[in-house]
Design an enzyme around this catalytic site. Sequence first.
Site, PDB file in Angstrom:
ATOM      1  N   ASP A   1      46.627  33.503  38.905  1.00  0.00           N
ATOM      2  CA  ASP A   1      46.333  32.859  37.624  1.00  0.00           C
ATOM      3  C   ASP A   1      45.444  31.643  37.832  1.00  0.00           C
ATOM      4  OD1 ASP A   1      47.823  34.350  35.605  1.00  0.00           O
ATOM      5  OD2 ASP A   1      49.570  33.809  36.802  1.00  0.00           O
TER       6      ASP A   1
ATOM      7  N   MET B   1      43.455  28.560  36.137  1.00  0.00           N
ATOM      8  CA  MET B   1      43.485  27.737  34.916  1.00  0.00           C
ATOM      9  C   MET B   1      42.663  26.470  35.126  1.00  0.00           C
ATOM     10  SD  MET B   1      47.532  28.011  34.131  1.00  0.00           S
ATOM     11  CE  MET B   1      48.340  29.604  34.020  1.00  0.00           C
TER      12      MET B   1
ATOM     13  N   SER C   1      53.058  37.414  40.052  1.00  0.00           N
ATOM     14  CA  SER C   1      52.150  36.285  39.835  1.00  0.00           C
ATOM     15  C   SER C   1      52.549  35.122  40.722  1.00  0.00           C
ATOM     16  CB  SER C   1      52.216  35.847  38.369  1.00  0.00           C
ATOM     17  OG  SER C   1      51.689  34.538  38.244  1.00  0.00           O
TER      18      SER C   1
ATOM     19  N   ASP D   1      51.404  40.553  30.516  1.00  0.00           N
ATOM     20  CA  ASP D   1      51.535  39.332  31.308  1.00  0.00           C
ATOM     21  C   ASP D   1      52.279  38.262  30.521  1.00  0.00           C
ATOM     22  OD1 ASP D   1      51.234  37.260  33.079  1.00  0.00           O
ATOM     23  OD2 ASP D   1      49.056  37.096  32.881  1.00  0.00           O
TER      24      ASP D   1
ATOM     25  N   MET E   1      48.448  39.414  26.705  1.00  0.00           N
ATOM     26  CA  MET E   1      49.334  38.270  26.969  1.00  0.00           C
ATOM     27  C   MET E   1      50.571  38.365  26.076  1.00  0.00           C
ATOM     28  SD  MET E   1      48.015  36.244  29.350  1.00  0.00           S
ATOM     29  CE  MET E   1      49.519  35.287  29.246  1.00  0.00           C
TER      30      MET E   1
ATOM     31  N   HIS F   1      43.181  36.551  37.213  1.00  0.00           N
ATOM     32  CA  HIS F   1      43.250  36.354  35.760  1.00  0.00           C
ATOM     33  C   HIS F   1      42.604  34.999  35.455  1.00  0.00           C
ATOM     34  CE1 HIS F   1      46.167  35.720  32.088  1.00  0.00           C
ATOM     35  NE2 HIS F   1      44.898  35.793  31.717  1.00  0.00           N
TER      36      HIS F   1
ATOM     37  N   MET G   1      41.645  32.095  33.246  1.00  0.00           N
ATOM     38  CA  MET G   1      41.950  31.398  31.985  1.00  0.00           C
ATOM     39  C   MET G   1      41.130  30.117  31.991  1.00  0.00           C
ATOM     40  SD  MET G   1      46.032  32.147  32.100  1.00  0.00           S
ATOM     41  CE  MET G   1      45.915  32.478  33.856  1.00  0.00           C
TER      42      MET G   1
ATOM     43  N   HIS H   1      48.887  39.007  41.479  1.00  0.00           N
ATOM     44  CA  HIS H   1      48.248  38.407  40.303  1.00  0.00           C
ATOM     45  C   HIS H   1      47.991  36.920  40.580  1.00  0.00           C
ATOM     46  CE1 HIS H   1      47.369  38.423  35.968  1.00  0.00           C
ATOM     47  NE2 HIS H   1      48.030  37.284  35.880  1.00  0.00           N
TER      48      HIS H   1
HETATM   49  C1  DX5 Z   1      50.741  32.665  32.169  1.00  0.00           C
HETATM   50  C2  DX5 Z   1      50.203  33.484  33.317  1.00  0.00           C
HETATM   51  C3  DX5 Z   1      51.168  34.463  33.815  1.00  0.00           C
HETATM   52  C4  DX5 Z   1      52.435  33.866  34.357  1.00  0.00           C
HETATM   53  C5  DX5 Z   1      53.502  34.904  34.317  1.00  0.00           C
HETATM   54  O1  DX5 Z   1      49.763  31.842  31.679  1.00  0.00           O
HETATM   55  O2  DX5 Z   1      49.012  34.171  32.931  1.00  0.00           O
HETATM   56  O3  DX5 Z   1      50.575  35.334  34.763  1.00  0.00           O
HETATM   57  O4  DX5 Z   1      52.310  33.373  35.653  1.00  0.00           O
HETATM   58  O5  DX5 Z   1      54.707  34.305  34.655  1.00  0.00           O
HETATM   59  P1  DX5 Z   1      56.083  34.757  33.973  1.00  0.00           P
HETATM   60  O6  DX5 Z   1      56.289  36.186  34.350  1.00  0.00           O
HETATM   61  O7  DX5 Z   1      57.078  33.810  34.535  1.00  0.00           O
HETATM   62  O8  DX5 Z   1      55.892  34.590  32.473  1.00  0.00           O
HETATM   63 ZN    ZN Z   2      48.296  35.843  34.319  1.00  0.00          ZN
END
Ligand code: DX5
Ligand code: ZN
Length: 217
Positions: free
Chosen positions: A33, A35, A6, A173, A135, A64, A66, A31
């Site tokens: 993320d 947000m 990620s 994740d 998650m 991903h 969010m 990956h």
């Molecule tokens: C959290 C994200 C993850 C995160 C994972 O909200 O969806 O993908 O980046 O990072 P680690 O492996 O450090 O928990």
């Molecule tokens: Zn993620």
Amino acid sequence: MILAPSILAADLSRLGEELRAVERGGASLVHVDVMDGRFVPNISLGPVIVEAVRRSCSLPPDVHLMIEDADRYLDAFVDAGAASVSVHVEAMPHLQRAIAYLRSRGVRPGVALNPSTPLATLEEILAEVDFVLVMSVNPGFSFQKFLPPVLDKIRRLARLVAERGLPVQIQVDGGVNRDNVRAVVQAGVDIVVAGAAAFGGGDPEAATRALIEAAGA
Ligand code: DX5
Ligand code: ZN
């Protein structure tokens, strides 16, 4: 086991180098993320980063989402080069439409579940997705601790998928590291996301290799 580092935990000032390092280390996906500061208490990456991933390495971007109102942004992420896109069941009143739309656009659709969201919410959609993202932290940040009860949730999901004979992959994740990666894979995970464990230690190539080795699968 498929490893998806990620980039939320990467040094974004050197994104290309970081990506090529995890690629050399044996990663299979990147990956990304996304947000929005509403669905989760943080704001992060958008379509321009997905394009940058495409230009920097040959690993497919796994996006991903969010975010609220994800329907409004699906095209932007697909057009930017997403290979797979997951949306949260908690944020999607018209989940089936979004999953069918993603598939019609040629990307692998997935659904994501927060730690406290029951597997029962998958009942009507499981047969239509390519993967379920479970998650193992509350989404919003990298560098959090894996929530142990999620292991049992993964086992129950793996059983459900097997019982129904579905070609659905399970992605985990949050908080996965060298010490617990083997347990999550043994519980039934196919795709492991790793932020801190891949990028947090300064040598992403070695860290990626070590994670894959520690998974033993
Ligand atoms: C959290 C994200 C993850 C995160 C994972 O909200 O969806 O993908 O980046 O990072 P680690 O492996 O450090 O928990
Ligand atoms: Zn993620």
